[in-house]
Every structure is written in C-alpha cells, then in structure tokens.
Design an enzyme around this catalytic site. Structure first.
Site, PDB file in Angstrom:
ATOM      1  N   ASN A   1       0.807  -1.225   0.000  1.00  0.00           N
ATOM      2  CA  ASN A   1       0.000   0.000   0.000  1.00  0.00           C
ATOM      3  C   ASN A   1       0.839   1.272   0.000  1.00  0.00           C
ATOM      4  OD1 ASN A   1      -2.433  -1.580   0.195  1.00  0.00           O
ATOM      5  ND2 ASN A   1      -2.006  -1.837   2.386  1.00  0.00           N
ATOM      6  N   ARG A   2       2.060   1.170  -0.483  1.00  0.00           N
ATOM      7  CA  ARG A   2       2.985   2.310  -0.569  1.00  0.00           C
ATOM      8  C   ARG A   2       3.352   2.884   0.795  1.00  0.00           C
ATOM      9  NH1 ARG A   2       3.107   0.157  -4.767  1.00  0.00           N
ATOM     10  NH2 ARG A   2       3.173   1.065  -6.857  1.00  0.00           N
TER      11      ARG A   2
END
Length: 214
Positions: free
Chosen positions: A192-193
């Site tokens: 999810n970065r």
C-alpha cells in the site's frame, strides 16, 4: 512521444524494516543488505551505485559507478579525474550515492563528502585491474567529444602498441575517490505504498536514526 504508464505498478511485500531489527550503526545494516544483494542470483552487480554530482552547468547529474571497497568508513570508487564527474567533485565535493536492488525491494540513499585517496592506494588497485582496463584508462579522455568510434579505437591501438610487453603505468589523471557518509537512508518496500524509511544521521555522540513517513 506519449506514453500512458499509470497502470505500471506492483505491490511490495518481501520484507520489513522494523526498529527491533535495526542496529545502532548504519554500516552494519548496509553490510547486511549488501551481502544479501551480492548473494542474490537476480542482481548482476550489487556494487553498482548511482553517483549524483552537481554539474558545472548547475544541473545535478547521475551516473552508475562501481563501489570497490569500504575503507575506514569511506566508500571508494575510481574514475578519470578530468571527467565530468571529476570536475564536478573538484568544484563541489558533496554528492549523493544511491543503491537500488529491485528484486529485494530495497534502496539506500547516502549523502557524502568526497576526497581523493592516496596515490599509493590507487596504484595498488590499478595494478589489480585487467590489462585491458588499464589500457582503457589511458585511451579514453573521458567525457570529452570525439568524432567517431573509429577514432577511439585508434587511441586504444596507440596505447596497446606503446605499452606492449611492459608494465602499464598509473595515469596521473586517474585515481580513487573516498566518499565519507554523513547520512544513510534505508528504504524497504511495503504494501500500500506505506514503505519503511529509516534515516541515520551522524551526530557528535555517534549515529542516530529516526523513522520517516513514506
């Protein structure tokens, strides 16, 4: 040319960089990551690093050089002192080094100051290079314009003839640089970065680290 690259994406899920596993000295973490990169069959040259200097035209410029040694806390590489990078370092000796190992989902950014190493140490390394690389150092006036590939081959042939049957001397214009880190930033890809970013900075009492938001 136009390209839509918005769909090029991946999820980073291979590892984590948590405080419980972070050593107090960034060199220890660097060495641990480097050894993993060196052993990985997916990484051809673990010691390839991007060197970013401030060019004489005011623009930063990055290129790949090879880390050849870590000595007394310095990261060493070798180059032509008269090259674009050499001239940039002479004028502004603060650089950035970047290691990127995508198969491990890791990168390291190092800020460092640079100085030339001793001629004795440079000579020792130069003698260890393959003969072709030694001649190549003489044959290329690195970063300067040349009219054709054929002209470069002529220069190579000239020095092959000149040094035929004799030991190749160390060029005065070629040597080593020592990069003394002032900070290390370790990046580990996460889902999810929300990547892990740990920044080490050298203080008067030693190295200290903090976590940065992704």
């Amino acid at each position: 040319m136009q390209r839509d690259l918005q769909d090029l994406r991946k999820s980073y899920e291979k590892d984590a960089l948590l405080e419980k596993n972070i050593p107090q000295n960034p060199y220890d973490l660097f060495d641990s990551w480097f050894q993993e990169a060196k052993k990985s069959i997916e990484i051809d040259e673990a010691n390839a690093m991007s060197l970013c200097t401030l060019g004489t035209d005011g623009f930063p410029k990055s290129r790949i050089v090879l880390l050849k040694e870590i000595h007394d806390g310095n990261l060493l590489f070798y180059s032509n002192y008269s090259s674009a990078k050499g001239i940039s370092i002479e004028l502004h000796n603060q650089v950035s080094l970047h290691f990127f190992w995508p198969s491990l989902e890791r990168q390291i950014i190092i800020k460092a100051t640079v100085s030339k190493i001793s001629r004795e140490k440079t000579l020792s390394y130069f003698k260890s290079r393959p003969r072709g690389s030694q001649i190549g150092a003489w044959a290329s006036n690195q970063s300067t314009e040349i009219v054709s590939r054929e002209e470069l081959e002529k220069q190579l042939n000239h020095y092959q003839d000149k040094f035929k049957g004799v030991e190749i001397p160390l060029p005065d214009f070629w040597g080593g640089y020592a990069c003394k880190p002032v900070s290390f930033e370790f990046w580990q890809g996460r889902p999810n970065r929300l990547h892990d970013r740990i920044l080490f900075v050298e203080e008067s009492t030693g190295w200290a680290y903090k976590r940065l938001q992704p």
